[in-house]
Design a protein around this motif. Structure first.
Motif, short mmCIF file in Angstrom:
data_model
loop_
_atom_site.label_atom_id
_atom_site.label_comp_id
_atom_site.label_asym_id
_atom_site.label_seq_id
_atom_site.Cartn_x
_atom_site.Cartn_y
_atom_site.Cartn_z
N ASP A 12 11.18 59.09 42.51
CA ASP A 12 12.28 59.62 43.32
C ASP A 12 12.55 58.74 44.53
OD1 ASP A 12 12.59 61.72 41.59
OD2 ASP A 12 11.51 63.18 42.83
N MET A 13 11.49 58.22 45.13
CA MET A 13 11.67 57.35 46.30
C MET A 13 12.34 56.03 45.92
SD MET A 13 10.96 58.86 49.03
CE MET A 13 11.26 57.39 50.00
N VAL A 14 12.10 55.56 44.71
CA VAL A 14 12.81 54.36 44.24
C VAL A 14 14.31 54.62 44.22
CG1 VAL A 14 13.19 52.85 42.25
CG2 VAL A 14 10.87 53.47 42.92
N THR A 52 23.29 45.94 45.78
CA THR A 52 22.38 47.09 45.91
C THR A 52 21.13 46.88 45.06
OG1 THR A 52 24.22 48.61 46.31
CG2 THR A 52 22.15 49.57 45.54
N HIS A 53 21.32 46.41 43.85
CA HIS A 53 20.18 46.16 42.96
C HIS A 53 19.28 45.07 43.53
CE1 HIS A 53 17.86 45.76 39.30
NE2 HIS A 53 18.15 44.47 39.24
N ALA A 54 19.88 44.01 44.06
CA ALA A 54 19.09 42.90 44.59
C ALA A 54 18.27 43.35 45.81
CB ALA A 54 20.01 41.74 44.96
N LEU A 55 18.89 44.08 46.71
CA LEU A 55 18.17 44.55 47.90
C LEU A 55 17.08 45.55 47.53
CD1 LEU A 55 21.08 44.99 50.48
CD2 LEU A 55 19.41 43.14 50.36
N SER A 56 17.35 46.38 46.53
CA SER A 56 16.34 47.36 46.09
C SER A 56 15.12 46.66 45.51
CB SER A 56 16.95 48.31 45.05
OG SER A 56 18.02 49.04 45.60
N LEU A 57 15.34 45.54 44.85
CA LEU A 57 14.22 44.79 44.29
C LEU A 57 13.30 44.23 45.38
CD1 LEU A 57 15.90 42.76 41.38
CD2 LEU A 57 14.39 44.74 41.20
N TRP A 86 19.77 54.14 49.79
CA TRP A 86 19.72 53.62 51.16
C TRP A 86 20.34 52.23 51.22
CZ3 TRP A 86 14.56 51.70 53.70
CH2 TRP A 86 14.83 51.25 54.99
N MET A 87 19.97 51.37 50.29
CA MET A 87 20.51 50.01 50.29
C MET A 87 22.02 50.02 50.04
SD MET A 87 18.13 47.90 51.11
CE MET A 87 17.61 49.19 52.25
N ARG A 88 22.49 50.95 49.24
CA ARG A 88 23.94 51.06 49.03
C ARG A 88 24.63 51.47 50.33
NH1 ARG A 88 27.77 51.51 45.09
NH2 ARG A 88 26.21 51.07 43.48
N GLU A 89 24.02 52.41 51.05
CA GLU A 89 24.60 52.82 52.33
C GLU A 89 24.58 51.68 53.34
OE1 GLU A 89 26.12 55.66 53.18
OE2 GLU A 89 25.99 56.17 51.06
N VAL A 90 23.54 50.88 53.30
CA VAL A 90 23.48 49.71 54.19
C VAL A 90 24.69 48.81 53.98
CG1 VAL A 90 22.21 47.57 54.64
CG2 VAL A 90 20.97 49.72 54.48
N LEU A 91 25.09 48.68 52.73
CA LEU A 91 26.20 47.78 52.40
C LEU A 91 27.57 48.39 52.64
CD1 LEU A 91 24.71 46.43 49.06
CD2 LEU A 91 25.03 45.09 51.13
N THR A 92 27.66 49.71 52.66
CA THR A 92 28.98 50.35 52.69
C THR A 92 29.28 51.11 53.97
OG1 THR A 92 28.05 52.30 51.57
CG2 THR A 92 29.02 50.59 50.18
N ARG A 93 28.28 51.44 54.77
CA ARG A 93 28.57 52.22 55.97
C ARG A 93 29.29 51.37 57.01
NH1 ARG A 93 22.65 52.14 57.18
NH2 ARG A 93 22.59 54.22 56.29
N ARG A 142 15.61 54.93 47.91
CA ARG A 142 15.74 53.62 48.58
C ARG A 142 16.93 52.84 48.03
NH1 ARG A 142 10.04 53.06 47.22
NH2 ARG A 142 8.82 54.20 48.77
N GLU A 143 17.20 53.00 46.76
CA GLU A 143 18.38 52.34 46.19
C GLU A 143 19.65 52.88 46.84
OE1 GLU A 143 20.61 51.76 41.85
OE2 GLU A 143 18.64 52.71 41.98
#
Length: 255
Positions: free
Chosen positions: A37-39, A161-166, A45-52, A42-43
């Motif tokens: 669930d945390m994975v 998003t995928h790259a930052l999550s990795l 979260w990274m999407r929000e980092v890019l879009t907020r 965090r994914e």
């Protein structure tokens, strides 16, 4: 060394080495696993980092707090490791005939006492390694977030998003592994009281760890957040299609 000591050490090593890979794939609750669930969280979260609309200061502060925590725990581990290493060079009689532990533990050869010290040190060393690697990875994550394109630039949100999550997921996972190593450090320390106490402590440590990651209120809360994110993701295409339909109808009315 008694047969019970061998049974205890085999049980400990099996759980210590094998539990992390099992938990990484969702065991014992694959459907509502805290780690999985945390994975997902965090994914998101990274999407929000890019879009907020706001900048990355808040996100950098969150990661900076994790770096500080990992550094603190790593320093504490190192201090305890150095302190415990002195037990390997003390007078043989000091470890088995004196001190508080000697009042409760059976008389044993010095080599067995030193093996117990080494086991505790090994758990701390593994945790120290996880904390050090976590700090390094979080620094990489900060650089990756800083290098991500701004809202005004042409970008592939899904790919970024995928790259930052990795990057961020292994970093936080390493920190969590370091924290979980303390459960096994406590169990290893109980070996000084005898093999039966060691077996009980290992079972209790594993049981407590699994309960906190599967059935605690925190685990339930994390699962609830993940489900909300899944619902949001499922509703997003519908909302996007509705927006497009509205735009098309407005265009037709203007025509």
């Amino acid at each position: 060394m008694q047969v019970l000591d061998w049974i205890a050490i085999v049980l400990f090593l099996t759980t210590w080495i094998g539990l992390e890979p099992l938990m990484a794939v969702g065991w014992p609750r694959r459907k509502d696993s805290l780690m999985l669930d945390m994975v997902r969280i965090r994914e998101a979260w990274m999407r929000e980092v890019l879009t907020r609309d706001t900048n990355f200061i808040g996100d950098a502060a969150i990661l900076g707090h994790t770096i500080n925590s990992a550094s603190f725990f790593g320093s504490a581990n190192l201090i305890v490791i150095v302190a415990m290493s002195s037990a390997l060079f003390m007078e043989p009689s000091a470890g088995v005939e004196a001190g508080i532990i000697a009042k409760f533990a059976p008389i044993e050869p010095i080599w067995l006492f030193q093996c117990k010290v080494l086991l505790v040190m090994a758990t701390l060393l593994r945790g120290l390694s996880d904390f050090i690697w976590s700090v390094r990875q979080i620094n990489y994550c900060l650089a990756a977030i800083g290098a991500s394109p701004s809202r005004e630039e042409d970008r592939d949100i899904t790919a970024w998003t995928h790259a930052l999550s990795l990057v961020v997921n292994p970093a936080i996972r390493s920190f969590s592994q370091g924290v979980r190593s303390y459960y096994f450090t406590i169990a290893a320390a109980v070996w000084f009281l005898g093999p039966i106490a060691f077996i009980v402590a290992t079972a209790c440590s594993v049981g407590l760890l699994l309960w906190r990651h599967s059935w605690s209120d925190t685990a339930k809360g994390v699962t609830a957040v993940r489900k909300l994110l899944d619902e949001k993701a499922a509703a997003a295409p519908v909302a996007e299609e509705g927006t497009k339909a509205t735009i098309r109808s407005l265009i037709r009315e203007e025509q």
